[in-house]
Each structure stands twice: as C-alpha cells, then as structure tokens.
Scaffold this active site. Structure first.
Site, short mmCIF file in Angstrom:
data_model
loop_
_atom_site.label_atom_id
_atom_site.label_comp_id
_atom_site.label_asym_id
_atom_site.label_seq_id
_atom_site.Cartn_x
_atom_site.Cartn_y
_atom_site.Cartn_z
CG HIS A 13 -3.42 -3.54 3.55
ND1 HIS A 13 -2.40 -2.89 4.18
CD2 HIS A 13 -4.13 -2.59 2.90
CE1 HIS A 13 -2.49 -1.59 3.94
NE2 HIS A 13 -3.53 -1.39 3.17
CD GLU A 38 -0.84 -5.48 6.17
OE1 GLU A 38 -0.66 -6.11 5.11
OE2 GLU A 38 -1.02 -4.24 6.21
CB CYS A 64 -0.96 -0.05 1.18
SG CYS A 64 -2.36 1.07 0.98
#
Ligand SMILES: Nc1ncnc2c1ncn2[C@@H]1O[C@H](COP(=O)(O)OP(=O)(O)O)[C@@H](O)[C@H]1O
EC number: 6.3.5.3
Lengths: 80, 574, 227, 80
Positions: C201, C203, C85
């Site tokens: 993302h 994560e 990002c």
C-alpha cells in the site's frame, strides 16, 4: 484410505458467504436460485485401511478439531 | 405455551421478579412478554446489581458532551470535533466460539459508535486468557485474535492498541473486551431518544434469524458443566454487511431525516425499541410481520429476542421513507417500515393481526429491579515474603530474562501484526507504545487511546487496584504527549450474588471513582460483565479502563524509542 | 492528470488512495461499482479492502461488477490501471493479470512494513525512478502469489514482474518473503505493462508522520511519468 | 432441486491450510495421516427441477464464478 467429509453450517445459522454469492450469481443472470450455502470440504488420507476404523477416526477428528458443533454439522460422504 | 413461575425461572428470572412482573401487569404475561421481561431485566441489560454503585462514578466534566446512558460517551475536542467511544465485553460467547464471539464483540461496539453518527477511527481490545499451559488456551487465543482481526480488518478500522494477559483464573472464563473510538462533528451527533407521534419506525441492515436467542441471558449466567447446552446462542458475524451498514447509515445521517437511531445489540429488537420509547417517554407499535426474517415461520418471541447482528432501528421524520429506502437499496441492505411511535407509552406488538404483547414501557425500564447486594471485603491474598538473603543470590541477567520471557510481559507484536493498524492513513503511533495515536483526519489534532487493567493489583487490594488502573491509563496517555480527557470502563467480575466477589466490585468501583474524580478524568461510558466464573470460583477482579486523550498538534507527539546515543536517561515520580 | 478510484461494496482503502492521489496532483473522481461508465481518466485505481467481504475468493465477486466491463475495455485500449492489495486480487480474478493470490503461507493476516525491489522500470509506473528499493506497507491475508509453471515462465520471459519482496539491500530470499509468494513476487504487470497489480500500500506512506514516505516518491514519480 | 458441489485445489497447488490442520491433528495424537486437503462445498438450491438442466446450470456457475480454474477443480457430487 481416503475419507471425504463435508462440514456445513447448521440450518438456522447465518451464512454470510452463501448470501453474498447468491446475490452475485443473481446479478450475473442466474435468477432461479433459492439459496446458496457454503461449507467446507476435507479429504483426509490415512494409513488406516479398514473402512470402519478409518471413518471412526475421522469422526473423532471432526468432533475434536475440524468442526465447532456450536454452529456446524459434519458428514462423511465418501471413503476409498 | 403456559407461562408460570418455573418458565420464568428457566428464563433466568428470580421468583420475586416474576411476581413483580405479574403485579406490574396485573396479569400473567404471555410467552412473548415473558421473553421481553427476561431480556430487559437480566443483569446485562438492567445493571440491576451494579447501578447502585455505578451512580457514584464521576461522569461530568467540561469536555463531556454525553456521559453514560447513551450508546457511547462523547467528548469535546474543540473546533466542533467530538470523539465518541465505549468499551464492551463479549466474554461468554468468546469462550464458546472464540472466532465468532470475538468478531461479533468488535462488530457490536463499532455499531454503538456509528449509531451516534461517528465514523469509527480506531479499535482497541483487552483480552485475558487462562494459563498458557492450559489445554484450551492456545485455541481460544488463536480464535479470539483471528476474530478481532477478521472483523476489524474487514471494516477498515485500524486496531491501534490493546492488552493481552494470562492468568489461571481465566482458565474457564476468558475475557474479551473491545473498544472503539469514532469521530463526529459536534452538531451532527445522533441519539436514541424517540420524539414525535406517528413517526415511522424503520428496520435496516441484515435479516433477523434465530441466532443468539437468549444471548443476553447467557451473558448473565455463569458457566457450569452444562455449558454445551448453551451453545446455539452464539451469533455469526458478517463484517461485510456491517461495513455496508456503516456507510449507509452515515449517508442517511448526512441529511436531517433521522429523529432517533439505536443499534440492535444484546436483546435485539426488544431492547432497542424499548430504549427509544423509554427515552422519548413515548410508546411504540410494531407489526412483527413486517420484520425481515431469514427463516420461515419465526415466532414473535423469536423475532423479539433474536440477536442477529448488523441491524439498526431508526425513527424517521414523516415522508422521508422513500429517500431513506433508496440509500439502503443502494447498499443492498434490508429496509422495512415496521411500526410507528404512539402516545400510549406502551410497547405494543402485532403478529398475524393479533396483539401479541402489550407492556407499559416504564415497567420494563424504570421499574426494573435494582439490588443493593450484600457484600463483604474480599479476603486479601497472603503477602509473598522474600528474604533479603534470597535477593542477594539473584543475578540481574537471570531475573531480566525471566521477566522478559513471561507471557504477560513479552512482546505482543505477533498479535497486533494480525490487526490492520494503518488503514485510514492516520495512525501515527502504532501498537507497541504506551498508547495508540490517530490523527483527526484532515486536522493537526490527534487522539490517543489506551486500554489497561491490572487484575493482580485489584485482587491484592481492590480499592488501590481500582485507583491504580485509572492512574495507569492516565500515565499511558501523558507518555505519548496527550492531555487525558475521559475514560470508559468494562468491569469484569465474578458473581454479584457471591458476597466476596461483590465486595471486590464495590471496592474497585470506589477506587476507580476516587482516582477519576481526583484526576478530573470522568467516566463517559462503560459496561459491566458479571458472572465471570467457572463453577463457584470467580475470576480475579478485572476492570478494564479505556482512556482517551488529546494531542493538540500531532507534531508534539512523543514516542518511547530512544532517539540518539549519549542522551541522558531520567527517572521521575516517586 | 485525471484519475478514478473505484469503490466496491467492502472497499476500505478507497478514501486513503483518494487522499494520496490528490496530494500528488491528480484530479481524482470516486466511481461506484454499479456505474457503467468510467469518467475520463489517465489512471484507474482499484483500491484495497475487502470487496464483498473477501467471501468465496478475494476479488472474485468484485471482478463481476458492472464497472469492470469498462475497466476491461479501458485496459485493453492501453489505459493505465493499477490495483492495490484487494485491487490486485480483483485484477487477477478478472483476467487482466495472470496468476492468483492465495492465503498467506502462515495463515495469518500480516500488517507491517516490508521492502520491495523494483524489477522493471521500462513502464509508466516506475520509469525514471530514483529508487530501486522501496519500503512499503503491507496489510493482507491473501497475498501469496501463485501461478502455473507455464505461466511463470511466460511472466518472466515478458519481464512482467513489477516488484519482488526483498530485504533492505535488495536481496530476494526466503527471509524477506512475508507470505510465501512464488519467487517473492509482490507485484506484476500485464504483457503490455499498462496494468499493474501489487500487494503493498504506497498510499499509507505519504507523510513523515505515518509509516514512512516512500509512497510519496512513488506517487510523485507516477504523475510525472503520466504527464 | 438442490445440487451439491465440491471444489478442491489442483494437485500441484500448495494447500497451507490442509498442512496446518494435518500438523495439528498429528499433534493431537492422530498420527496415521498421510495428507489433509481442504476444499469448499456448496449447496445450491435452484427452482429448476430437471436434474440435467439444474446440473448444467450449476456447471456454468462453477465455471463463471465459483471456481478459479487456474488453481481449482470442481465436481458435482449430488442432486436431490
Ligand atoms: N490484544 C492486543 N491488541 C493490540 N495491541 C496489543 C494487544 N496486546 C498488547 N498490545 C500492544 O502491545 C504493547 C504492550 O502491551 P502491554 O504489555 O499491555 O503494555 P504495557 O507496557 O502498557 O503494560 C502495547 O503497545 C499494546 O498496545
């Protein structure tokens, strides 16, 4: 006819972007800067070919949409 | 500038309030002092019309660590964990400059929460606009949603739930209420009560500019045709600086050098310094030349009343200044020792070696006006009569279509998709359900939160409306499997000087109080926003309730999606 | 395996990535933007967030910070650098990756789950991947990938596209493009494929209680590939 | 000395903001517009008082930080 307008924050209004850009430039070795202010720039290409009329139209657009006069000023800087 | 009654009135004070100031001081205030009084005594800071009624709300409970009166309320969720939360209005600025108004509203409430030592873990918002057909609605809605997202997303705090409604009574006065939850260890909560003599008073964050001077007074005045003239009082938010301020404050808070800390919200340096002194029963002395300013030649009046955002005031232990300064330097924030605590119990300001204000703290706080305003029962709207025959002609399909396409009922996904709702990696129930849920980082616990209001009910019957809204909040929390613990409330009403509007307020608050007492669902923080009206017509009474509950094991959370075919669907309740 | 996550002023997914890396076995260190040297690392991650408030252009000011000199050297020596990002935006601004990320086509911040199709598995990030299509989460305002005609040709010729936005069956089309990205590009490599930038993302998807678990598959595979 | 700079998107770069503003203006009754392009405007106040030197510095700032030459062009439009 193409009209160029610049929109800037009013003098006393905080410009968070300008502040951070100033700090970054400073960190990059440009140490002579007093202040950086960021604004917006618009090029409006209209079918109107009369300079006066075209500028009047753009003036109206600025007042009605492009700026918020609470915090911003605008200025027509060129017409061609 | 000569201070007289007219100047006081121009500052939003009433004639008898001005007289009271002169009596308390036993002299005529100077301009800086008048500014300070007007800021402290306006509705927004003093709660002069609401205090009398708010004191009847239940604020205690076995899980309440801190009720109303601090920057935010605090509840115990076990294992030395606590949740700090509050809701706050930013209605008037958002109508004038929707993006910045909403953004700074979000920024302000987050500061209230991290001032107490808590890391913000979730944001919510309750926003109310005029009729979708009204010419201003579209731009206002767009601006507000962008502003809320712009600030919250940049801070990296997930926005997990909210509420959006449309009603023509908000055509000339929209509502923007922002709520934040934070997580803190119970033994690391920070308060705003100053203590000790000769302790350094520290200013940190952004520089002070001429923004929002008299914003707090604006929040206490109603909109009229002269609204344009009030424009320059809007502040510009800088979420980037606030993110740095958050990290720097939490870093300083990890040690034990802070005695008291207070964010500079409405009425900036004025209310923050006075609140700290008042709570500590002390005096504060400030040298205004030391305050970091953005513009040259700012006057003491401007410095004290500026509402520049992203600033904090801290009382430190002696000798910790250097260590603290290092932290703020690291985060590239301003840091200045601007004064010290004194035993005078006065607020004493110096500028260019001259004393520019000298006011006993108690005159500003304890002696501030309190009104038991006249009120009468609001006239209830007429019942809508629908004949039985008429019902028979309705087709279920058509009715359903009509309901689902109503802007107040339709999906709000296009709004919450613009808010980062998954950052921090603990959002286990996103917007779209009955309540948002976030895990308490690194534990099995989760916290549920919901924000609700129902202006139409409150308008139809303020007392029942007040009760209903607390119950709705309760239901939203239990629907996700949480045990409701406490609420915060944002009371958005018309003018308290209008007896019917005041009547709506009194009855709604009574209803709120009755329901929350009954449910043992105490009120731990809140905010009152009066004068929500255009010309003489108040908005529909709109108390927003932010409810918070606990899920002991997040694996037991419930979601509303249907799970499998052939399951039985039950309706319970009555 | 040692990893480093760089915190810039305004980064806000740094902790999230730290949690993810540790969960899948990395020994992770947080590195401050003002530091000069990188700790010994097998992987450097530039996290998401709003470095310098996203002012001027996203990632532009972070790309000038002190630590980026070391990151540049590390990458030029073949070190693995991944930007997620805002990290991706920083990598393009620093010149480690080609192109730029413009404002989303519909001018709105987008936070939602999307599908991405892996385009190139001949690298340490996606080698031996069990999956061709991941469900990942995006949350950005400027993810609209753009570059010049010559550049896009070069990128394609060198097989530098890492991920495309697609539908769940891997079809790459306009409906599955959330932000107007050129050719639906969601992630790119440098020429040598040791530097990866991507908008999604992973994560945020490392736990069944969150938006999904495809991030777990990504990180597990990643650490195995680096071993 | 205060230098003003305008940064615009290169011709072939899509300007979604300009497009939306165009549409909005159109919807408001400004129907004569061919195109709207949005750019950035900076005012950089430096301690340097020599016009040439100040402009050279700003030129360098633009190349090193203020513009991304992949997509943007810049032009110094005023110095005072
Ligand atoms: N302004 C907003 N911000 C975030 N989420 C919102 C907002 N408005 C509505 N929502 C979400 O959309 C869903 C529907 O909202 P609403 O119609 O108020 O819910 P309810 O069914 O409880 O009346 C809820 O999950 C709510 O959290």
């Amino acid at each position: 006819m193409k009209i160029s307008v610049v929109i800037t924050l009013k003098k006393d209004v905080l410009d968070p972007q300008g502040k951070v850009i100033h700090q970054t430039l400073d960190g990059m070795g440009f140490e002579d800067i007093n202040e950086v202010r960021q604004g917006k720039y618009f090029e409006i290409d209209t079918k109107e070919n009369d300079k006066k009329k075209a500028e009047a139209k753009v003036d109206e657009m600025c007042k009605k949409l492009l700026t918020n006069l609470v915090i911003e000023d605008f200025k027509i800087i060129g017409s061609q | 500038m000569i201070v007289n009654e007219q100047l006081a009135i121009d500052h939003g004070l009433k004639k008898d309030e001005y007289k009271k100031i002169c009596d308390l001081l036993k002299r005529i205030p100077n301009i800086t002092e008048l500014g300070i009084f007007s800021a402290m005594w306006n509705e927004h800071c003093s709660y002069k019309s609401s205090r009398f009624h708010l004191k009847n709300l239940p604020t205690k409970g076995k899980n309440v660590i801190q009720g109303p009166g601090e920057n935010a309320g605090v509840i115990d969720i076990g294992d030395n964990d606590a949740i700090v939360f509050k809701i706050e209005s930013h209605n008037h600025p958002s109508f004038i400059e929707p993006y910045q108004g909403a953004a700074t509203g979000v920024g302000g409430i987050m500061r209230d929460v991290f001032t107490m030592g808590a890391r913000p873990i979730a944001n919510l918002n309750s926003i109310h606009f005029g009729s979708p057909q009204h010419k201003k609605t579209k731009n206002l809605l767009r601006g507000v949603v962008h502003g809320i997202g712009g600030y919250g997303n940049c801070m990296g705090v997930p926005t997990i739930a909210g509420q959006t409604s449309f009603d023509e009574s908000y055509n000339g006065n929209i509502l923007v209420n922002a709520m934040t939850l934070g997580h803190v260890k119970k033994d690391k909560i920070f308060y705003s009560k100053a203590a000790g003599l000769g302790k350094p008073v520290i200013y940190v964050g952004s520089k002070t500019g001429r923004d929002g001077i008299h914003g707090a007074s604006m929040a206490s005045a109603s909109f009229d045709d002269k609204i344009e003239e009030k424009k320059p009082t809007v502040q510009v938010g800088d979420p980037f600086t606030e993110k740095l301020l958050l990290e720097a404050c939490l870093e300083l808070m990890a040690g034990d050098s802070i005695i008291a800390i207070q964010d500079m919200g409405a009425a900036g340096l004025t209310s923050s310094s006075i609140e700290m002194a008042s709570k500590g029963n002390l005096g504060i002395e400030i040298n205004l030349n030391k305050v970091p300013c953005r513009e040259a030649k700012m006057t003491p009046y401007e410095i004290m009343l500026s509402e520049s955002q992203e600033r904090m005031l801290i009382v430190l232990e002696n000798g910790k200044e250097e260590m603290a300064k290092k932290i703020f330097d690291k985060w590239n924030l301003d840091f200045a020792v601007i004064g010290k605590t004194t035993k005078s119990k006065k607020i004493e300001l110096y500028f260019d070696e001259e004393k520019v204000a000298d006011i006993p703290v108690n005159t500003l706080v304890e002696n501030s006006p309190m009104y038991n305003r006249k009120w009468k029962k609001a006239k209830l709207p007429k019942k809508i009569k629908i004949e039985k025959e008429q019902f028979k002609t309705l087709k279920v399909q058509n009715v359903l279509n009509k309901i689902l396409s109503n802007p107040n009922v339709c999906s709000k996904e296009w709004i919450w998709q613009q808010y980062d709702h998954t950052v921090m990696g603990d959002t286990i129930q996103k917007p779209g359900g009955d309540a948002g849920v976030v895990r308490v980082h690194g534990t099995n616990k989760a916290v549920a939160a919901s924000v609700d209001s129902s202006a139409v009910y409150c308008w139809a019957h303020p007392l029942s409306g007040g009760k209903q809204i607390v119950c709705e909040s309760w239901r939203n929390l239990i629907s996700v499997g949480a045990k409701p613990i406490a609420i915060t409330n944002c009371l958005n009403f018309g003018s308290p000087e209008n007896e019917e509007n005041m009547g709506e307020f009194v009855e709604c608050v009574q209803g709120l109080g009755e329901a929350s007492s009954y449910l043992d669902f105490p009120v731990v923080s809140g905010n009152v926003s009066f004068y929500n009206q255009t010309k003489d017509i108040g908005i529909k009474p709109t108390p927003s309730i932010g409810g918070v509950g606990l899920i002991k094991d997040y694996k037991n959370m419930v979601t509303m999606g249907l799970k499998a075919s052939d399951n039985i669907i039950l309706v319970i309740g009555k | 395996m040692h990893s480093s996550v760089i915190t810039f002023p305004g980064s806000n997914c740094d902790r999230d990535v730290d949690v993810a890396l540790k969960k899948f076995g990395f020994k992770n260190k947080m590195v401050w933007h003002d530091d000069v040297e990188l700790p010994k690392s097998d992987l450097v991650v530039l996290p998401g967030g709003f470095s310098y408030g996203d002012y001027l252009r996203c990632g532009s000011m972070a790309s000038k910070s002190k630590i980026m000199k070391s990151v540049l050297n590390f990458a030029q020596g073949g070190g693995k650098v991944m930007g997620i990002c805002n990290g991706f935006q920083i990598l393009v601004e620093s010149g480690l990756l080609p192109g730029v990320l413009l404002r989303n086509k519909y001018l709105e911040f987008i936070c939602k789950n999307v599908f991405v199709k892996v385009n190139n598995k001949d690298n340490s990030y996606f080698k031996d991947d069990k999956k061709d299509i991941y469900e990942f989460h995006i949350a950005h305002n400027e993810g609209n990938y753009f570059c010049s005609n010559e550049q896009i040709k070069e990128i394609n010729d060198n097989n530098q596209i890492a991920l495309f936005y697609s539908d769940e069956n891997g079809n790459i089309n306009e409906q599955s493009n959330p932000n107007g990205s050129l050719q639906n590009i969601a992630g790119v490599f440098n020429k040598q494929k040791n530097v990866l930038g991507m908008m999604p993302h992973p994560e945020r998807m490392i736990d069944p209680a969150l938006s999904g678990e495809d991030g777990s598959i990504f990180f597990e595979n990643l650490i195995n590939n680096l071993k």
